[in-house]
Write a protein that holds these residues in place. Sequence first.
Motif, PDB file in Angstrom:
ATOM      1  N   GLY A  74       0.823  -1.206   0.000  1.00 31.31           N
ATOM      2  CA  GLY A  74       0.000   0.000   0.000  1.00 31.31           C
ATOM      3  C   GLY A  74       0.853   1.251   0.000  1.00 31.31           C
ATOM      4  O   GLY A  74       0.556   2.230  -0.665  1.00 31.31           O
ATOM      5  N   VAL A  75       1.941   1.209   0.752  1.00 31.33           N
ATOM      6  CA  VAL A  75       2.935   2.279   0.784  1.00 31.33           C
ATOM      7  C   VAL A  75       4.332   1.668   0.624  1.00 31.33           C
ATOM      8  O   VAL A  75       5.170   2.183  -0.092  1.00 31.33           O
ATOM      9  N   ASN A  76       4.566   0.547   1.275  1.00 33.79           N
ATOM     10  CA  ASN A  76       5.882  -0.082   1.322  1.00 33.79           C
ATOM     11  C   ASN A  76       5.899  -1.416   0.588  1.00 33.79           C
ATOM     12  O   ASN A  76       4.880  -2.100   0.479  1.00 33.79           O
ATOM     13  N   ARG A  77       7.083  -1.798   0.140  1.00 30.48           N
ATOM     14  CA  ARG A  77       7.305  -3.129  -0.427  1.00 30.48           C
ATOM     15  C   ARG A  77       7.590  -4.072   0.734  1.00 30.48           C
ATOM     16  O   ARG A  77       8.064  -3.652   1.781  1.00 30.48           O
ATOM     17  N   TYR A  78       7.294  -5.351   0.534  1.00 34.34           N
ATOM     18  CA  TYR A  78       7.532  -6.332   1.600  1.00 34.34           C
ATOM     19  C   TYR A  78       8.038  -7.639   1.012  1.00 34.34           C
ATOM     20  O   TYR A  78       7.906  -7.911  -0.179  1.00 34.34           O
ATOM     21  N   SER A  79       8.594  -8.447   1.899  1.00 30.86           N
ATOM     22  CA  SER A  79       9.076  -9.776   1.551  1.00 30.86           C
ATOM     23  C   SER A  79       9.056 -10.620   2.812  1.00 30.86           C
ATOM     24  O   SER A  79       9.322 -10.113   3.911  1.00 30.86           O
ATOM     25  N   GLY A  80       8.735 -11.885   2.668  1.00 34.49           N
ATOM     26  CA  GLY A  80       8.745 -12.786   3.808  1.00 34.49           C
ATOM     27  C   GLY A  80       8.532 -14.220   3.379  1.00 34.49           C
ATOM     28  O   GLY A  80       8.199 -14.488   2.229  1.00 34.49           O
ATOM     29  N   GLU A  81       8.748 -15.133   4.297  1.00 34.48           N
ATOM     30  CA  GLU A  81       8.559 -16.556   4.023  1.00 34.48           C
ATOM     31  C   GLU A  81       7.082 -16.925   4.049  1.00 34.48           C
ATOM     32  O   GLU A  81       6.285 -16.276   4.717  1.00 34.48           O
ATOM     33  N   PHE A  82       6.751 -17.980   3.302  1.00 38.71           N
ATOM     34  CA  PHE A  82       5.444 -18.590   3.436  1.00 38.71           C
ATOM     35  C   PHE A  82       5.612 -20.095   3.512  1.00 38.71           C
ATOM     36  O   PHE A  82       6.609 -20.645   3.030  1.00 38.71           O
ATOM     37  N   ILE A  83       4.650 -20.748   4.137  1.00 42.62           N
ATOM     38  CA  ILE A  83       4.637 -22.208   4.223  1.00 42.62           C
ATOM     39  C   ILE A  83       3.349 -22.677   3.572  1.00 42.62           C
ATOM     40  O   ILE A  83       2.254 -22.267   3.976  1.00 42.62           O
ATOM     41  N   LEU A  84       3.490 -23.530   2.569  1.00 42.62           N
ATOM     42  CA  LEU A  84       2.351 -24.050   1.817  1.00 42.62           C
ATOM     43  C   LEU A  84       2.305 -25.554   1.983  1.00 42.62           C
ATOM     44  O   LEU A  84       3.294 -26.240   1.737  1.00 42.62           O
ATOM     45  N   ASP A  85       1.164 -26.059   2.430  1.00 43.70           N
ATOM     46  CA  ASP A  85       0.954 -27.497   2.593  1.00 43.70           C
ATOM     47  C   ASP A  85      -0.467 -27.809   2.137  1.00 43.70           C
ATOM     48  O   ASP A  85      -1.404 -27.758   2.936  1.00 43.70           O
ATOM     49  N   GLY A  86      -0.627 -28.069   0.843  1.00 48.05           N
ATOM     50  CA  GLY A  86      -1.956 -28.304   0.287  1.00 48.05           C
ATOM     51  C   GLY A  86      -2.782 -27.035   0.376  1.00 48.05           C
ATOM     52  O   GLY A  86      -2.402 -25.996  -0.146  1.00 48.05           O
ATOM     53  N   ALA A  87      -3.919 -27.104   1.065  1.00 50.51           N
ATOM     54  CA  ALA A  87      -4.788 -25.931   1.229  1.00 50.51           C
ATOM     55  C   ALA A  87      -4.350 -25.061   2.398  1.00 50.51           C
ATOM     56  O   ALA A  87      -4.884 -23.976   2.591  1.00 50.51           O
ATOM     57  N   ARG A  88      -3.388 -25.522   3.182  1.00 48.97           N
ATOM     58  CA  ARG A  88      -2.896 -24.719   4.308  1.00 48.97           C
ATOM     59  C   ARG A  88      -1.830 -23.744   3.810  1.00 48.97           C
ATOM     60  O   ARG A  88      -0.949 -24.112   3.029  1.00 48.97           O
ATOM     61  N   LEU A  89      -1.910 -22.515   4.296  1.00 45.30           N
ATOM     62  CA  LEU A  89      -0.962 -21.475   3.917  1.00 45.30           C
ATOM     63  C   LEU A  89      -0.763 -20.549   5.105  1.00 45.30           C
ATOM     64  O   LEU A  89      -1.737 -20.069   5.694  1.00 45.30           O
ATOM     65  N   THR A  90       0.486 -20.337   5.469  1.00 43.85           N
ATOM     66  CA  THR A  90       0.809 -19.367   6.512  1.00 43.85           C
ATOM     67  C   THR A  90       1.975 -18.511   6.034  1.00 43.85           C
ATOM     68  O   THR A  90       2.786 -18.936   5.212  1.00 43.85           O
ATOM     69  N   PHE A  91       2.009 -17.301   6.556  1.00 38.10           N
ATOM     70  CA  PHE A  91       3.076 -16.363   6.225  1.00 38.10           C
ATOM     71  C   PHE A  91       3.912 -16.118   7.472  1.00 38.10           C
ATOM     72  O   PHE A  91       3.372 -15.943   8.567  1.00 38.10           O
ATOM     73  N   GLY A  92       5.226 -16.081   7.278  1.00 41.61           N
ATOM     74  CA  GLY A  92       6.117 -15.706   8.363  1.00 41.61           C
ATOM     75  C   GLY A  92       6.158 -14.197   8.491  1.00 41.61           C
ATOM     76  O   GLY A  92       5.505 -13.475   7.734  1.00 41.61           O
ATOM     77  N   PRO A  93       6.950 -13.684   9.434  1.00 42.67           N
ATOM     78  CA  PRO A  93       7.066 -12.230   9.584  1.00 42.67           C
ATOM     79  C   PRO A  93       7.582 -11.598   8.293  1.00 42.67           C
ATOM     80  O   PRO A  93       8.480 -12.135   7.645  1.00 42.67           O
ATOM     81  N   ALA A  94       6.993 -10.479   7.931  1.00 40.83           N
ATOM     82  CA  ALA A  94       7.397  -9.779   6.711  1.00 40.83           C
ATOM     83  C   ALA A  94       8.375  -8.662   7.041  1.00 40.83           C
ATOM     84  O   ALA A  94       8.286  -8.034   8.095  1.00 40.83           O
ATOM     85  N   VAL A  95       9.286  -8.436   6.129  1.00 46.57           N
ATOM     86  CA  VAL A  95      10.199  -7.303   6.212  1.00 46.57           C
ATOM     87  C   VAL A  95       9.650  -6.246   5.257  1.00 46.57           C
ATOM     88  O   VAL A  95       9.437  -6.517   4.077  1.00 46.57           O
ATOM     89  N   LEU A  96       9.370  -5.058   5.777  1.00 45.35           N
ATOM     90  CA  LEU A  96       8.828  -3.966   4.973  1.00 45.35           C
ATOM     91  C   LEU A  96       9.821  -2.819   4.902  1.00 45.35           C
ATOM     92  O   LEU A  96      10.576  -2.588   5.851  1.00 45.35           O
ATOM     93  N   THR A  97       9.788  -2.093   3.774  1.00 41.51           N
ATOM     94  CA  THR A  97      10.527  -0.842   3.732  1.00 41.51           C
ATOM     95  C   THR A  97       9.865   0.102   4.727  1.00 41.51           C
ATOM     96  O   THR A  97       8.787  -0.196   5.250  1.00 41.51           O
ATOM     97  N   LYS A  98      10.471   1.221   5.035  1.00 43.95           N
ATOM     98  CA  LYS A  98       9.997   2.089   6.126  1.00 43.95           C
ATOM     99  C   LYS A  98       9.545   3.472   5.649  1.00 43.95           C
ATOM    100  O   LYS A  98       9.827   4.477   6.264  1.00 43.95           O
TER     101      LYS A  98
END
Length: 146
Positions: A74-98
């Motif tokens: 929305g204002v900043n770019r971000y990047s972070g890990e995700f874990i995908l296991d079939g229909a399960r999806l979780t995101f790890g902590p994201a690193v955002l610009t400031k």
Amino acid sequence: MSLSRVVSLWLGCLAMAVLAGGCANPAGNSGLTLTGPVWTLVALGEQPVATADRAPAPSLQFAGGASRATGFAGVNRYSGEFILDGARLTFGPAVLTKMAGPPELMEIERRYTAALAATTRWRIRERHLELLSVDEYVLAKFAAGS
């Protein structure tokens, strides 16, 4: 072929059909994959996302081999890990610009990153990616981009 062999083969085929049907494909029949397109945010919860003129909408892209999610929040770019296991999806902590931005865009960014953090499942319906909460509530909805 004996009757018992035919019955065994038939039961094996039936078991395979039941197992295949029980493994729901979260991508549906759209032909899209989670890691294919750049996904553009169109709604947070049940509210459409409207950004200011010329402001890009938040986006999400999955790099499957690296298990990294990147995009614009929305204002900043971000990047972070995700874990995908079939229909399960979780995101790890994201690193955002400031960077700081207009209050309305900062609020979209806050709600968007909170939706990513709360995601536990995903599905694709009618060419839209939906990120879901543990109780199957649609947290964020995206349209497939290029």
